[in-house]
Design a protein around this motif. Structure first.
Motif, PDB file in Angstrom:
ATOM      1  N   ALA A  53       2.477  -0.457  10.026  1.00 34.39           N
ATOM      2  CA  ALA A  53       2.157   0.961   9.933  1.00 34.39           C
ATOM      3  C   ALA A  53       2.511   1.535   8.555  1.00 34.39           C
ATOM      4  N   GLN A  54       1.527   2.195   7.934  1.00 34.87           N
ATOM      5  CA  GLN A  54       1.788   2.869   6.660  1.00 34.87           C
ATOM      6  C   GLN A  54       2.356   4.246   6.997  1.00 34.87           C
ATOM      7  N   LEU A  55       3.637   4.459   6.712  1.00 36.29           N
ATOM      8  CA  LEU A  55       4.314   5.667   7.155  1.00 36.29           C
ATOM      9  C   LEU A  55       4.264   6.810   6.160  1.00 36.29           C
ATOM     10  N   GLU A  56       4.106   6.502   4.896  1.00 38.45           N
ATOM     11  CA  GLU A  56       4.049   7.572   3.909  1.00 38.45           C
ATOM     12  C   GLU A  56       3.310   7.112   2.675  1.00 38.45           C
ATOM     13  N   LYS A  57       2.571   8.030   2.094  1.00 34.44           N
ATOM     14  CA  LYS A  57       1.851   7.774   0.852  1.00 34.44           C
ATOM     15  C   LYS A  57       2.137   8.941  -0.077  1.00 34.44           C
ATOM     16  N   SER A  58       2.496   8.664  -1.305  1.00 38.07           N
ATOM     17  CA  SER A  58       2.829   9.707  -2.247  1.00 38.07           C
ATOM     18  C   SER A  58       1.666  10.666  -2.443  1.00 38.07           C
ATOM     19  N   ARG A  59       1.989  11.957  -2.481  1.00 31.68           N
ATOM     20  CA  ARG A  59       0.946  12.957  -2.716  1.00 31.68           C
ATOM     21  C   ARG A  59       0.370  12.847  -4.121  1.00 31.68           C
ATOM     22  N   LEU A  60       1.109  12.189  -4.999  1.00 30.35           N
ATOM     23  CA  LEU A  60       0.637  12.010  -6.366  1.00 30.35           C
ATOM     24  C   LEU A  60      -0.382  10.886  -6.472  1.00 30.35           C
ATOM     25  N   LEU A  61      -0.539  10.134  -5.399  1.00 35.44           N
ATOM     26  CA  LEU A  61      -1.381   8.948  -5.439  1.00 35.44           C
ATOM     27  C   LEU A  61      -2.837   9.312  -5.252  1.00 35.44           C
ATOM     28  N   SER A  62      -3.648   8.859  -6.224  1.00 33.21           N
ATOM     29  CA  SER A  62      -5.084   9.110  -6.160  1.00 33.21           C
ATOM     30  C   SER A  62      -5.715   8.391  -4.977  1.00 33.21           C
ATOM     31  N   ASP A  63      -6.869   8.913  -4.525  1.00 31.48           N
ATOM     32  CA  ASP A  63      -7.629   8.261  -3.453  1.00 31.48           C
ATOM     33  C   ASP A  63      -8.175   6.907  -3.886  1.00 31.48           C
ATOM     34  N   ARG A  64      -8.092   6.600  -5.158  1.00 35.71           N
ATOM     35  CA  ARG A  64      -8.548   5.286  -5.633  1.00 35.71           C
ATOM     36  C   ARG A  64      -7.568   4.171  -5.238  1.00 35.71           C
ATOM     37  N   PHE A  65      -6.372   4.568  -4.827  1.00 31.09           N
ATOM     38  CA  PHE A  65      -5.342   3.600  -4.453  1.00 31.09           C
ATOM     39  C   PHE A  65      -5.331   3.435  -2.939  1.00 31.09           C
ATOM     40  N   SER A  66      -5.295   2.203  -2.479  1.00 26.75           N
ATOM     41  CA  SER A  66      -5.142   1.955  -1.054  1.00 26.75           C
ATOM     42  C   SER A  66      -4.266   0.729  -0.853  1.00 26.75           C
ATOM     43  N   ALA A  67      -3.486   0.756   0.208  1.00 26.68           N
ATOM     44  CA  ALA A  67      -2.597  -0.358   0.506  1.00 26.68           C
ATOM     45  C   ALA A  67      -2.740  -0.732   1.973  1.00 26.68           C
ATOM     46  N   GLU A  68      -2.544  -2.015   2.248  1.00 27.90           N
ATOM     47  CA  GLU A  68      -2.612  -2.514   3.610  1.00 27.90           C
ATOM     48  C   GLU A  68      -1.494  -3.499   3.852  1.00 27.90           C
ATOM     49  N   ARG A  69      -1.143  -3.616   5.114  1.00 27.86           N
ATOM     50  CA  ARG A  69      -0.197  -4.651   5.550  1.00 27.86           C
ATOM     51  C   ARG A  69      -0.641  -5.060   6.945  1.00 27.86           C
ATOM     52  N   PRO A  70      -1.746  -5.807   7.026  1.00 21.58           N
ATOM     53  CA  PRO A  70      -2.473  -6.018   8.284  1.00 21.58           C
ATOM     54  C   PRO A  70      -1.677  -6.660   9.407  1.00 21.58           C
TER      55      PRO A  70
END
Lengths: 112, 114
Positions: A53-70
């Motif tokens: 589960a991705q619990l938090e993503k920085s508000r500074l992070l552009s939509d061009r960035f994505s992360a996964e941990r399947p």
């Protein structure tokens, strides 16, 4: 080596290309973090996972960035349409529950 | 906002002297405060940490103090050696419940001269 492993160590790409980095955490660690570090600065938080589960993503992070941990093990960080400002060291870290963070050696990204 | 301020940005000492690095944090709910050492071209490595239920912790030549009221914590290195030369980062846990992620300071470049 049972530490945090990151691949590749270095990545050179042209502006506008997509890149993907991989992180393999310490095996029993359920938390995985991505940070970005530029020269002369401290690690900047990007996102973190607890298991899959991705619990938090920085508000500074552009939509061009994505992360996964399947599967709750390794993680990937993808940057789409790279820009020169994306050039940095991308650090992965893992921890067991809320204990100490252990960092990988990072992926150095250069966008030309 | 979520912020950790660190001072000084650079510190130069003679071998054998003491070095002190100071940090302040913004979130009163923070309860975990680690310090990392990063040598040139290498990963940050944890050298000491402290939790909010204690005011001081020592490990050989390294000590950390915490003042929760002032939201301030410090790293003390005694009898410095040339191999202590590196960049040191403080961090504080932030997020709901006091720990979701670590927010780092901008770092202190310590130079120990023989």
């Amino acid at each position: 080596d049972t530490g945090v492993s990151q691949n590749p160590r270095h990545k050179i790409t042209k502006r506008g290309q997509n890149v993907t980095f991989r992180c393999d955490p310490i095996s029993e660690h359920n938390r995985l973090y991505w940070y970005r570090q530029t020269l002369g600065q401290g690690p900047e938080f990007l996102t973190y996972f607890q298991n899959e589960a991705q619990l938090e993503k920085s508000r500074l992070l552009s939509d061009r960035f994505s992360a996964e941990r399947p599967k709750g093990s390794f993680s990937t960080l993808e940057i789409q349409r790279t820009e020169q400002g994306d050039s940095a060291m991308y650090l992965c870290a893992s921890s067991h529950r809320q204990e100490k963070l252990f960092f990988g050696s990072g992926t150095q990204l250069s966008v030309l | 906002g979520e912020n950790v301020e660190q001072h000084p940005s650079t510190l130069s000492v003679q071998e054998g002297d003491s070095a002190v690095i100071k940090c302040t944090y913004s979130d009163s709910a923070s309860n975990y405060f680690p310090w990392y050492k990063q040598e040139l071209g290498k990963r940050p490595q944890l050298i000491i940490d402290i939790r909010s239920n204690v005011g001081e912790k020592k490990d050989q030549r390294i000590a950390v103090t915490l003042n929760k009221t002032a939201k301030h914590f410090s790293l003390h290195i005694t009898e410095t050696q040339p191999e202590d030369s590196a960049v040191y980062f403080c961090a504080a846990s932030m997020g709901s419940g006091g720990y979701n992620k670590l927010i780092f300071g901008a770092g202190t470049r310590l130079a120990v001269h023989p």
